[in-house]
Write a protein that holds these residues in place. Structure first.
Motif, mmCIF file in Angstrom:
data_model
loop_
_atom_site.group_PDB
_atom_site.id
_atom_site.type_symbol
_atom_site.label_atom_id
_atom_site.label_comp_id
_atom_site.label_asym_id
_atom_site.label_seq_id
_atom_site.Cartn_x
_atom_site.Cartn_y
_atom_site.Cartn_z
ATOM 1 N N LEU A 224 0.846 -1.200 0.000
ATOM 2 C CA LEU A 224 0.000 0.000 0.000
ATOM 3 C C LEU A 224 0.877 1.244 0.000
ATOM 4 O O LEU A 224 1.993 1.224 0.513
ATOM 5 N N PRO A 225 0.384 2.346 -0.540
ATOM 6 C CA PRO A 225 1.154 3.589 -0.464
ATOM 7 C C PRO A 225 1.312 4.030 0.992
ATOM 8 O O PRO A 225 0.486 3.694 1.846
ATOM 9 N N GLU A 226 2.381 4.780 1.265
ATOM 10 C CA GLU A 226 2.689 5.159 2.640
ATOM 11 C C GLU A 226 1.618 6.039 3.269
ATOM 12 O O GLU A 226 1.412 6.023 4.475
ATOM 13 N N ASP A 227 0.921 6.818 2.465
ATOM 14 C CA ASP A 227 -0.106 7.701 3.019
ATOM 15 C C ASP A 227 -1.490 7.051 3.069
ATOM 16 O O ASP A 227 -2.486 7.719 3.305
ATOM 17 N N ALA A 228 -1.549 5.737 2.865
ATOM 18 C CA ALA A 228 -2.827 5.025 2.898
ATOM 19 C C ALA A 228 -3.376 4.975 4.323
ATOM 20 O O ALA A 228 -2.627 4.906 5.286
ATOM 21 N N VAL A 229 -4.687 5.021 4.424
ATOM 22 C CA VAL A 229 -5.374 4.900 5.704
ATOM 23 C C VAL A 229 -6.174 3.609 5.663
ATOM 24 O O VAL A 229 -6.999 3.411 4.770
ATOM 25 N N VAL A 230 -5.918 2.733 6.624
ATOM 26 C CA VAL A 230 -6.601 1.443 6.661
ATOM 27 C C VAL A 230 -7.534 1.443 7.865
ATOM 28 O O VAL A 230 -7.112 1.693 8.986
ATOM 29 N N LEU A 231 -8.828 1.178 7.607
ATOM 30 C CA LEU A 231 -9.826 1.147 8.665
ATOM 31 C C LEU A 231 -10.450 -0.239 8.741
ATOM 32 O O LEU A 231 -10.654 -0.895 7.716
ATOM 33 N N SER A 232 -10.782 -0.638 9.954
ATOM 34 C CA SER A 232 -11.481 -1.909 10.122
ATOM 35 C C SER A 232 -12.952 -1.716 9.767
ATOM 36 O O SER A 232 -13.435 -0.592 9.622
ATOM 37 N N ASP A 233 -13.679 -2.831 9.641
ATOM 38 C CA ASP A 233 -15.111 -2.750 9.352
ATOM 39 C C ASP A 233 -15.853 -1.971 10.431
ATOM 40 O O ASP A 233 -16.756 -1.186 10.141
ATOM 41 N N THR A 234 -15.460 -2.176 11.680
ATOM 42 C CA THR A 234 -16.099 -1.469 12.798
ATOM 43 C C THR A 234 -15.834 0.025 12.715
ATOM 44 O O THR A 234 -16.750 0.840 12.932
ATOM 45 N N GLU A 235 -14.599 0.406 12.380
ATOM 46 C CA GLU A 235 -14.265 1.827 12.269
ATOM 47 C C GLU A 235 -15.007 2.477 11.104
ATOM 48 O O GLU A 235 -15.473 3.615 11.217
ATOM 49 N N ILE A 236 -15.139 1.767 9.997
ATOM 50 C CA ILE A 236 -15.877 2.309 8.847
ATOM 51 C C ILE A 236 -17.344 2.499 9.203
ATOM 52 O O ILE A 236 -17.945 3.534 8.887
ATOM 53 N N ALA A 237 -17.931 1.514 9.891
ATOM 54 C CA ALA A 237 -19.344 1.628 10.286
ATOM 55 C C ALA A 237 -19.538 2.811 11.236
ATOM 56 O O ALA A 237 -20.511 3.572 11.098
ATOM 57 N N ALA A 238 -18.613 2.982 12.177
ATOM 58 C CA ALA A 238 -18.716 4.108 13.115
ATOM 59 C C ALA A 238 -18.578 5.436 12.380
ATOM 60 O O ALA A 238 -19.317 6.396 12.665
ATOM 61 N N LEU A 239 -17.667 5.501 11.426
ATOM 62 C CA LEU A 239 -17.493 6.729 10.645
ATOM 63 C C LEU A 239 -18.738 7.032 9.820
ATOM 64 O O LEU A 239 -19.188 8.181 9.758
ATOM 65 N N GLN A 240 -19.322 6.011 9.221
ATOM 66 C CA GLN A 240 -20.547 6.214 8.449
ATOM 67 C C GLN A 240 -21.691 6.691 9.339
ATOM 68 O O GLN A 240 -22.481 7.559 8.939
#
Length: 123
Positions: free
Chosen positions: A63-79
Motif C-alpha cells: 500500500l502507499p505510505e499515506d494510505a489509511v486502513v480502517l477496520s469494518d467497525t471503524e468504517i461503520a462508526a465513521l458512516q
C-alpha cells in the motif's frame, strides 16, 4: 586578513521551522525543544514503535505510505457519524424553511458543530 575576520564571525542559527509540533502517531503536543539535535517526531517510545510497525506493515502490503486502513467497525462508526452530521444539517434546512426563530437555529447549528468536531477525531 579582513576576509578571515569576517569568516570567524558566526551568525546566529535561525530557529527551526517546520518542526513537528505534534506526535507523528498519537497527535499529542510535543514539548518545546532547543536548537540542538534531531527534531523530535514522537512523544515517546511506544508511539515510535507503533509508527514503525505501521510503516513495515505498509511496506509488506504494497500500500502507499499515506494510505489509511480502517477496520469494518471503524468504517461503520465513521458512516454513522457522517449520517448524524447530514441529519443535523437537514434539520437546519427544515427549520429555516419552517421559519424557526434564531435561538432554535443557533441550537441546531451548535449540534452540527459538535458532530463535525467529533468527526475530526479519527483516532
Amino acid at each position: 586578513m579582513r576576509e578571515a575576520a569576517e569568516l570567524t564571525q558566526l551568525e546566529p542559527v535561525p530557529a527551526r521551522r517546520g518542526a513537528p509540533k505534534h506526535c507523528g502517531w498519537c497527535g499529542r503536543r510535543l514539548p518545546e525543544a532547543g536548537n540542538v539535535g534531531r527534531r523530535r517526531r514522537y512523544c515517546g517510545q511506544s508511539c515510535r514503535q507503533r509508527a514503525y510497525e505501521r510503516r513495515t506493515a505498509l511496506q509488506r502490503s504494497g500500500l502507499p505510505e499515506d494510505a489509511v486502513v480502517l477496520s469494518d467497525t471503524e468504517i461503520a462508526a465513521l458512516q454513522d457519524r457522517l449520517f448524524q452530521l447530514r441529519c443535523a444539517a437537514e434539520d437546519i434546512v427544515t427549520a429555516a424553511d419552517d421559519g424557526a426563530d434564531p435561538r432554535e437555529l443557533r441550537g441546531l447549528a451548535a449540534d452540527i458543530a459538535r458532530a463535525a468536531k467529533d468527526l475530526e477525531q479519527l483516532r
